[in-house]
Write a protein that holds these residues in place. Sequence first.
Motif: not given
Lengths: 572, 330
Positions: B32-36, B86-89, B302-303
């Motif tokens: 949710v945070a990443a999308s927001a 994000l998924l792969t860093g 995001f971080l």
Amino acid sequence: MTILAAEDLSVSAPDGTLVSGVNLRLDAGDRVGLIGESGSGKSLTALALLGLLPDGMRASGRVVVDGRDLLGRPDREWRRVRGRTLGVVFQEPLTALDPLMPVGRQLTGPLRMHHGLNRADAEAEAVRWLARVHLPDPARLARALPHQLSGGQRQRVAIAMALACRPRVLIADEPTTALDVTVQAQVLELLGELVAQTGVALLFISHDLPVVAGLARDLVVMRHGRVVESGSVDDVLRRPRSGYARRLVRSALAVTRLAGQAVPAGPEPTAAAAPERPAEPGSADQPKQTAQPTAAGDLILTGQHLTRRYPGRPAPALDDVDVNIRAGTSLGIVGESGAGKSTLLRLLLGVDRPTSGQVRFAGQPLDRVDARDFRRQVQVVFQDPRSSLDPRMSVASIIAEPLRSLRLAPNREERARRVAEVLTAVGLHPDDGRRYPHEFSGGQRQRIAIARALAPRPRLLLADEPVGALDVSVRQQIVDLLRELVDRYGLTLVLVSHDLAVVSQLCAQVMVLRDGRVVESGATDRVLTEPADAYTRMLLSAVPRLPSDLEPLSDDGRVDPGRDVPASTLVR
Amino acid sequence: MWRRSASGADRSRAGLGWLLRRIGWLLGSLVVAASAVFLLLRVLPGDPAVTLLGIGSSPEQYDAVRRQLGTDRPLLAQYVDWFGGLLTGDLGEGLFTRTPVLDQITERLPVTLPLALSAFVASALVAVPVGVLAAVRRRGLLGVVLSGLAQLGIALPVFWLGILLVWLVAVRWRLLPPGGFPRVGWRDPGGAVESLVLPVLTLTVAQASLLIRYVRSATLDVLHQDYLRTARSLGYSLPRALWRHGLRNGAAPVVNVLGVLLASSLLGTVVIESVFALPGLGTLLLSSVQARDLPVVQGTVFLMTATVLLVGLVVDVVQRLIDPRLRGRA
């Protein structure tokens, strides 16, 4: 030899004197009961004896422990007697123990501090004490946290803590008030046993005369911060000199004679075992458990096979309970905490839904009933008027609230008229509407709560422990008021209570709940005089009573023949 | 040795189930945070291409830059990119510097982490004893003074305090550098520490003041508990009773605030780092916001959000360790 004495002890707060001129003496082997209501100063007296008054309060006079006056002495000197000479058990077992420390460690700490025991010895002694207060599996229980124990078990732990360091005086401040009546009986028995075994002198503080009278040899009666009477238990009970002590004895005797005083039977609530369909009146009215014929009276509110389970709890809070409430009846729902009384009340009120089963109002399932109409006809009085009244609303607006929310009074004048009406009906003055709840005493606040319930002219009044939070001397007034109102307005009454005396005075029928099930139901006088169920018998026998050979007294101290409740006014 | 009852395997299994569920929640919140974060930055005004080109560029130049930056592509495609990264860093590259966002962030951590963490630890070390003292002595002069100082510390704006300290300590007394960080970073440990002293002090004053109030009220709460009276009735002195029963019972509300504080100290670095001209995460965030460098803003925000959520998880775990009663619940 005198261990503990209060001489002309007074306690004052910045805004006044709360205790004045109390004299008390405890010699070895004494058992003194200190009796009084909330605000009488009895608990403050106890705290003053321990040097533990709340901040801002000051004691004067003398508190002599083993010949030394400790009042005004530094805390260091008090600490030498606290726990070691004077042990205390407080009222609330739920909060008196540290919730995050295993009960065993709460016992070993003082043992190591006062007696210099090493850890192993202290632990052995703690387990021994847990066994002495008859806790099961004490070695394992020592590791438990307070919330894992029942209220009665916690109070046993507290008693063990108070006695473990072998004090010579035990001060017990309302140690059983927060407990259920059967648990209270067990804890009182334990206290009596330990006092006899250890020879510790006992100062037992309570508002409940029969409880005190059972353990104490001498009584001190306090009121408004003063001792109004003292003497041997026998003297005070048989020859009370003050009007206040006389009233206490009389209301305690009402409980003693509870069995003979019950309200005569009116229409019978149908017995729990008989499922019946209120929609077909012809086929109903066949109670299986009782022989009483059912009188007329429409079914107002019924519950069939009511079961309520809460997630995460293995046993249902309410298990297949039937209840039929007919117009004009008065039904008492009795049981100990956890019996399901409140759950049943919530279901009947429609604020909670049964897991299975159905509540019907005037024959209709509750979810098909017009909510506003239901609320108008069914009103509630809650237990604690301190929290059930909004402190920031004037009494008039509190009482007018249901009128507004149910749109019963079209305009301000009409609302004001109704508010004045119900205020008068509950024995308050119409002008009291301008005041705020905190300006009233507990009993008066409960009158306000009752007035609010009456305002929409309900047919059915549900009362949840309506006198449970009130002082003994006020209880009777509220009970009388309820009885009068039920009578005058033809109300149907459902009363939830753990107090059999209250139920016997207000309810024609009674239903005894235990662990979510109905164990017995029927006419109150029958159930209370010839209980069919073993649990009901136990409940009845656990009620502390004064010796039954005491005669009821009138205000001037003579035997009063006219105190029996006029039965005809009780039930319509 | 009666520690808390560890009644067997079923309890620890229940705890494990709870932890897994809690981690599931964390992951959900991260999504949710990443999308927001992504959506908010697209909705907010400001176009990086305009910033890059300045006023007066031609539409052709504008389109070219947008193509180059990738901001011309459909929102969904950008979103999928961001998420896949994000998924792969991979947090993408800065629009202007063309260096990976992750590298830009990790470059700044040696400034921000020591700053935030030492301020956090220092606040806790100061606030716990002071807060307890303020509660126990609440009626005495000491308690009033301590509470008053805490109140003052809360009222002071952080940047103002920072500027005051710079003026006093660095400009007037010349004891410490007024700002900046050694170019060689921690390879000059003396210089690094020197340049962090004032920022840490500033942040500590602000945070400790807040924490003192919470510690004080938690202690007051314990002081009024029946079990403390019980302990005193058994012969414990007030300090010993507080030590025995107050520490653990008072810790629960304080740990909650500590969590919030740790998270906010991370965000608080934005202000502090600007005042002291420190090349940390805060200044990175500030400069990239000004430049509309969306990937950098996105990655930093995001971080920080992820850290806050993670701190929340840690707080919940600590709460359950403190209070076994919570463990009975799902």
